[in-house]
Write a protein that holds these residues in place. Sequence first.
Motif, PDB file in Angstrom:
ATOM      1  N   ARG A   1       1.054  -1.351   0.551  1.00 22.10           N
ATOM      2  CA  ARG A   1       0.249   0.252  -0.244  1.00 22.10           C
ATOM      3  C   ARG A   1       0.581   1.393   0.227  1.00 22.10           C
ATOM      4  O   ARG A   1       2.059   0.949   0.349  1.00 22.10           O
ATOM      5  CB  ARG A   1      -1.234   0.184   0.669  1.00 22.10           C
ATOM      6  CG  ARG A   1      -1.972  -0.962   1.159  1.00 22.10           C
ATOM      7  CD  ARG A   1      -2.922  -0.824   1.919  1.00 22.10           C
ATOM      8  NE  ARG A   1      -3.165   0.083   2.786  1.00 22.10           N
ATOM      9  CZ  ARG A   1      -4.012  -0.031   3.897  1.00 22.10           C
ATOM     10  NH1 ARG A   1      -4.475  -0.630   4.959  1.00 22.10           N
ATOM     11  NH2 ARG A   1      -4.108   1.500   4.679  1.00 22.10           N
ATOM     12  N   LYS A   2       0.234   2.445  -0.844  1.00 25.99           N
ATOM     13  CA  LYS A   2       0.761   3.827  -0.861  1.00 25.99           C
ATOM     14  C   LYS A   2       0.557   4.303   0.416  1.00 25.99           C
ATOM     15  O   LYS A   2      -0.040   4.190   1.240  1.00 25.99           O
ATOM     16  CB  LYS A   2       0.506   4.085  -1.793  1.00 25.99           C
ATOM     17  CG  LYS A   2       0.903   5.749  -2.016  1.00 25.99           C
ATOM     18  CD  LYS A   2       0.215   6.149  -3.438  1.00 25.99           C
ATOM     19  CE  LYS A   2       0.900   8.053  -2.882  1.00 25.99           C
ATOM     20  NZ  LYS A   2       0.312   8.769  -4.482  1.00 25.99           N
ATOM     21  N   PRO A   3       1.514   4.816   1.278  1.00 25.37           N
ATOM     22  CA  PRO A   3       1.633   5.610   2.612  1.00 25.37           C
ATOM     23  C   PRO A   3       0.930   6.799   1.609  1.00 25.37           C
ATOM     24  O   PRO A   3       0.302   7.277   1.210  1.00 25.37           O
ATOM     25  CB  PRO A   3       2.665   6.358   2.978  1.00 25.37           C
ATOM     26  CG  PRO A   3       3.671   5.653   1.605  1.00 25.37           C
ATOM     27  CD  PRO A   3       3.548   5.040   0.864  1.00 25.37           C
ATOM     28  N   ALA A   4      -0.203   7.329   3.151  1.00 29.10           N
ATOM     29  CA  ALA A   4      -1.440   8.466   2.563  1.00 29.10           C
ATOM     30  C   ALA A   4      -0.684   9.898   3.710  1.00 29.10           C
ATOM     31  O   ALA A   4      -1.485  10.398   2.490  1.00 29.10           O
ATOM     32  CB  ALA A   4      -2.201   8.240   3.107  1.00 29.10           C
ATOM     33  N   LEU A   5       0.014   9.575   3.889  1.00 24.41           N
ATOM     34  CA  LEU A   5       0.776  10.543   4.305  1.00 24.41           C
ATOM     35  C   LEU A   5       1.915  11.022   4.947  1.00 24.41           C
ATOM     36  O   LEU A   5       2.565   9.273   5.340  1.00 24.41           O
ATOM     37  CB  LEU A   5       0.045  11.259   6.230  1.00 24.41           C
ATOM     38  CG  LEU A   5       0.211  12.247   6.544  1.00 24.41           C
ATOM     39  CD1 LEU A   5      -0.402  13.668   6.113  1.00 24.41           C
ATOM     40  CD2 LEU A   5      -0.156  11.876   8.099  1.00 24.41           C
TER      41      LEU A   5
ATOM     42  N   LYS B   1      10.026  17.360  -2.297  1.00 24.32           N
ATOM     43  CA  LYS B   1       9.837  16.205  -3.632  1.00 24.32           C
ATOM     44  C   LYS B   1       8.312  15.276  -3.381  1.00 24.32           C
ATOM     45  O   LYS B   1       7.110  14.517  -3.390  1.00 24.32           O
ATOM     46  CB  LYS B   1      10.644  15.463  -3.902  1.00 24.32           C
ATOM     47  CG  LYS B   1      10.688  14.575  -4.535  1.00 24.32           C
ATOM     48  CD  LYS B   1      12.101  14.598  -4.490  1.00 24.32           C
ATOM     49  CE  LYS B   1      12.507  12.615  -5.813  1.00 24.32           C
ATOM     50  NZ  LYS B   1      13.689  12.204  -5.773  1.00 24.32           N
ATOM     51  N   VAL B   2       8.589  15.035  -2.105  1.00 27.26           N
ATOM     52  CA  VAL B   2       7.730  14.376  -1.104  1.00 27.26           C
ATOM     53  C   VAL B   2       6.421  14.993  -1.368  1.00 27.26           C
ATOM     54  O   VAL B   2       4.782  13.987  -1.621  1.00 27.26           O
ATOM     55  CB  VAL B   2       7.513  13.607   0.739  1.00 27.26           C
ATOM     56  CG1 VAL B   2       6.436  13.534   1.360  1.00 27.26           C
ATOM     57  CG2 VAL B   2       9.559  13.321   0.020  1.00 27.26           C
ATOM     58  N   SER B   3       6.221  16.030  -1.247  1.00 27.77           N
ATOM     59  CA  SER B   3       4.941  16.297  -0.790  1.00 27.77           C
ATOM     60  C   SER B   3       3.815  16.483  -2.584  1.00 27.77           C
ATOM     61  O   SER B   3       2.861  16.438  -2.512  1.00 27.77           O
ATOM     62  CB  SER B   3       5.133  18.112  -0.788  1.00 27.77           C
ATOM     63  OG  SER B   3       5.134  18.741   0.701  1.00 27.77           O
ATOM     64  N   GLN B   4       4.426  16.555  -3.621  1.00 24.50           N
ATOM     65  CA  GLN B   4       4.061  16.267  -4.537  1.00 24.50           C
ATOM     66  C   GLN B   4       3.982  14.912  -5.127  1.00 24.50           C
ATOM     67  O   GLN B   4       2.098  14.991  -5.573  1.00 24.50           O
ATOM     68  CB  GLN B   4       5.100  16.368  -5.905  1.00 24.50           C
ATOM     69  CG  GLN B   4       5.507  17.843  -5.672  1.00 24.50           C
ATOM     70  CD  GLN B   4       6.825  17.635  -6.764  1.00 24.50           C
ATOM     71  OE1 GLN B   4       7.540  17.096  -7.613  1.00 24.50           O
ATOM     72  NE2 GLN B   4       7.579  19.159  -6.942  1.00 24.50           N
ATOM     73  N   ARG B   5       3.659  14.047  -3.932  1.00 25.97           N
ATOM     74  CA  ARG B   5       3.193  12.470  -3.756  1.00 25.97           C
ATOM     75  C   ARG B   5       2.563  12.340  -2.829  1.00 25.97           C
ATOM     76  O   ARG B   5       1.381  11.608  -3.190  1.00 25.97           O
ATOM     77  CB  ARG B   5       4.218  11.848  -4.332  1.00 25.97           C
ATOM     78  CG  ARG B   5       5.692  11.756  -5.380  1.00 25.97           C
ATOM     79  CD  ARG B   5       6.646  11.039  -5.465  1.00 25.97           C
ATOM     80  NE  ARG B   5       7.649  11.227  -6.154  1.00 25.97           N
ATOM     81  CZ  ARG B   5       8.066  10.310  -6.784  1.00 25.97           C
ATOM     82  NH1 ARG B   5       8.738   9.303  -5.710  1.00 25.97           N
ATOM     83  NH2 ARG B   5       8.919  10.763  -7.610  1.00 25.97           N
TER      84      ARG B   5
END
Length: 105
Positions: free
Chosen positions: A2-6, A97-101
């Motif tokens: 699963r992709k992290p949500a936050l 970078k993280v905030s874009q995803r």
Amino acid sequence: MRKPALALFDLGNVLVRFTPESFWQTLGLLEKDEKAPYISRVKQAAEKFECGKVKTSEFFEELERVFGNRFRRGHLRRATASVLTRPIPGMDKLVSKVSQRLSSA
């Protein structure tokens, strides 16, 4: 997987430098014996505040009590804010970078 949500970021020594000595310097308490009577109670108050156990106003009320109203609230606020100093190099790019995803906090 699963992709992290936050993504959560810590401030002190992760995003920006954390220099606790700046608190004492801002208050003009430079010598060990000047700080000694207050260190334990200031640390206790800070731990409660950082963990969200007390509101901001309660934290500063406690600091006023610890110092016997020796310092005005504005001075205590400046001293508290002074511990977070310059950004850690490269962290702004990482957060961007993280905030874009992901949502970040």
